[in-house]
Design an enzyme around this catalytic site. Structure first.
Site, mmCIF file in Angstrom:
data_model
loop_
_atom_site.group_PDB
_atom_site.id
_atom_site.type_symbol
_atom_site.label_atom_id
_atom_site.label_comp_id
_atom_site.label_asym_id
_atom_site.label_seq_id
_atom_site.Cartn_x
_atom_site.Cartn_y
_atom_site.Cartn_z
ATOM 1 N N ARG A 43 0.810 -1.216 0.000
ATOM 2 C CA ARG A 43 0.000 0.000 0.000
ATOM 3 C C ARG A 43 0.840 1.261 0.000
ATOM 4 N NH1 ARG A 43 -4.774 -0.821 4.395
ATOM 5 N NH2 ARG A 43 -5.427 1.147 3.442
ATOM 6 N N LYS A 142 3.475 -19.586 6.619
ATOM 7 C CA LYS A 142 2.797 -19.967 7.849
ATOM 8 C C LYS A 142 2.542 -18.710 8.685
ATOM 9 C CE LYS A 142 6.633 -20.777 11.040
ATOM 10 N NZ LYS A 142 6.215 -19.898 12.123
ATOM 11 N N HIS A 172 10.142 -23.018 5.919
ATOM 12 C CA HIS A 172 11.540 -22.767 5.560
ATOM 13 C C HIS A 172 12.498 -23.771 6.195
ATOM 14 C CE1 HIS A 172 11.540 -20.541 9.426
ATOM 15 N NE2 HIS A 172 12.822 -20.819 9.448
ATOM 16 N N LYS A 176 16.384 -25.878 4.769
ATOM 17 C CA LYS A 176 17.703 -25.784 5.389
ATOM 18 C C LYS A 176 18.619 -26.891 4.884
ATOM 19 C CE LYS A 176 16.438 -23.558 9.774
ATOM 20 N NZ LYS A 176 17.450 -22.484 9.747
ATOM 21 N N GLU A 210 15.575 -21.165 21.062
ATOM 22 C CA GLU A 210 15.980 -19.810 20.698
ATOM 23 C C GLU A 210 16.334 -19.041 21.961
ATOM 24 O OE1 GLU A 210 13.423 -17.833 17.643
ATOM 25 O OE2 GLU A 210 12.120 -19.545 18.009
ATOM 26 N N ASP A 229 3.280 -21.848 16.441
ATOM 27 C CA ASP A 229 4.377 -21.222 15.709
ATOM 28 C C ASP A 229 5.473 -22.212 15.327
ATOM 29 O OD1 ASP A 229 5.637 -18.878 14.621
ATOM 30 O OD2 ASP A 229 7.020 -18.879 16.323
ATOM 31 N N HIS A 234 7.219 -26.751 11.994
ATOM 32 C CA HIS A 234 8.638 -27.114 11.915
ATOM 33 C C HIS A 234 8.945 -28.434 12.620
ATOM 34 C CE1 HIS A 234 9.003 -23.207 10.321
ATOM 35 N NE2 HIS A 234 9.217 -22.540 11.434
#
Length: 489
Positions: A43, A142, A172, A176, A210, A229, A234
């Site tokens: 936009r 996702k 993704h 890898k 993480e 998530d 994954h």
């Protein structure tokens, strides 16, 4: 082969953090097909030159080795253009149709890097504008829905205007190099396959940890959580790669058929297993790298009193002949002690110990560790007898040793990043590393009982201090099977 790559959400974080650097690397490596156009759509009121300047400025945040020189970016920028569109306005899609008709391409890739709420709108309007022809491929990021019903609704809408071969649901992690090597390890070598079964494997652990918090994604994450998530996509895709039967060939549907069988074989949840085999947590204030960090409740965009989980650990089994009785443990979370993703395959001890070593009778003394990030490679842990190593009774004793294969050192600059690989696959029409709708729906079906149980559980997530490995209940869960997480061994 000429192509047009349309990036819906062309000024958003995903485009400048992941997609543009990946496209530039493909351009630098000479693997991006000639005759391509990359069109950013958003936009924002930008000219082509302003869009190019914006993308150039964002490359300053990319690691040094992947930044373009002035000359490189000048050549890459010639592929870039911008189109101002309101994706919720049907009339604006005529502008996109007109732009694409200026120079018909062999392949048109439409990457929907937008809020999930716009997925169905974009796909319906693409079709209404006549842009869903056989040369069109649509990439969906996702999360594709927030539960089974919403996922089915999105898939039904998308399939009503596109064929399954035109839909590229991206995860993704599957792109890898380390995950590619997982398939190569299993199906390109004969060494491990005879051992890849319940008779020799004691348990398998999948960790995706993480050390970062939710950063600037607090509002998004608060409506998502770690289960949606990370686990639903994954982690379950990694479990499928570990647990699947060898496919009959390397074609997309042969691979995805075998992954689907794994998802359908996961043990169904019961009230007892939901209470004992699923742990959720939420990080509180702590320290990372010696620096104080806030708790999840204090992060920007997080609702007051939020019960969103930032950590999940669970135990499951694959109910088939190969894996019956072998526990699979999945663990993922934010603000944990380290950034570390790996799969640990723990083998059973020898059936009859002739060495008087306390290690010889333990599960996991022999183990294969598949490192995914930040390391990328394999570790094989064994026992060996060192020079003149004897215990007090004159018997030979054993000591742990390991073989360590570092794929980054071996392959170096030859390696292709996840998004680079996946984008090239979309342009080429290869579906092997993308998720089929029935896989996705089966994954949602399996996690939905967990979501339902949590919605009626007044206890909420267990707190854990940032910089630790999550709630102590996670260690207690795995200890009930006389096992432990890798950092505890």
């Amino acid at each position: 082969m000429s192509f047009d790559l349309i990036l819906f959400g062309g000024t958003g974080d995903l485009v400048w953090r992941k997609l543009m650097p990946a496209l530039f690397q493909a351009f630098r490596h000479g693997s991006l097909p000639a005759g391509g156009r990359i069109v950013g759509v958003a936009r924002d009121d930008l000219s082509d030159e302003q869009f190019r300047a914006l993308i150039k400025s964002r490359f300053d945040d990319v690691e040094l080795a992947k930044r373009p020189s002035e000359e490189e970016f000048s050549r890459f920028a010639a592929l870039l253009s911008f189109l101002r569109m309101d994706l919720s306005n049907p009339t604006d899609y005529a502008l996109l149709a007109a732009k694409l008709q200026q120079r018909p391409a062999d392949t048109v890739v439409m990457y929907v890097a937008t809020a999930p709420a716009l997925f169905t709108t974009v796909c319906e309007q693409i079709a209404a504008a006549g842009l869903n022809g056989p040369q069109t491929r649509v990439v969906l990021e996702k999360p594709l829905g927030h539960d089974l019903a919403s996922n089915r609704a999105i898939n039904e809408t998308v399939r009503s205007v596109l064929t399954e071969k035109q839909i590229f649901r991206i995860d993704h992690y599957l792109g890898k190099p380390s995950v590619q090597n997982l398939f190569a390890l299993r199906f390109g070598n004969s060494l491990f396959e005879p051992l890849w079964r319940r008779e020799t494997i004691a348990n398998i652990q999948i960790t995706i940890a993480e050390d970062l918090g939710v950063e600037k994604r607090g509002s998004f994450y608060d409506s998502t959580g770690a289960l949606r998530d990370m686990v639903q996509n994954h982690a379950l895709q990694l479990l499928c790669a570990i647990g699947m039967e060898p496919p009959i060939n390397a074609h997309a549907d042969a691979i995805r058929d075998e992954k689907l069988k794994v998802l359908r074989s996961l043990k169904a949840w019961t009230p007892e297993t939901l209470s004992q085999h699923v742990i959720r947590g939420q990080y509180s204030a702590g320290t990372i790298g010696g620096e104080p960090v806030p708790g999840y409740a204090q992060e920007q965009g997080v609702a007051f009193g939020s019960r969103t989980e930032t950590f999940v650990a669970l135990r499951t089994e694959i109910a088939n002949w190969r894996w019956a009785g072998v526990p699979f443990y999945i663990r993922t979370g934010k603000r944990l002690a380290a950034r570390d993703a790996h799969i640990e395959v723990n083998f059973r001890p020898t059936p009859h110990a002739i060495f008087k070593s306390p290690l010889a009778n333990l599960n996991g003394t022999n183990r294969l560790v598949i490192n995914l990030q930040p390391k990328d490679g394999l570790e094989l842990h064994l026992l060996a007898q060192g020079a003149d190593q004897r215990n007090g009774r004159g018997k030979p004793s054993l000591a742990p040793v390991q073989l360590d294969l570092d794929f980054d050192k071996r392959f170096g600059s030859e390696r292709v990043g996840a998004y680079e690989r996946l984008l090239l696959d979309v342009i080429d029409g290869r579906l092997n590393l993308f998720v089929r709708s029935d896989e996705q729906e089966e994954a949602w079906r399996w996690v939905e009982p967990i979501l339902d149980a949590w919605s009626s559980d007044p206890a909420g997530p267990r707190p854990y201090a940032a910089g630790t490995w999550g709630p102590s209940a996670s260690s207690a869960m795995i200890a009930r099977d006389n096992n432990c997480w890798s950092e505890e061994s």
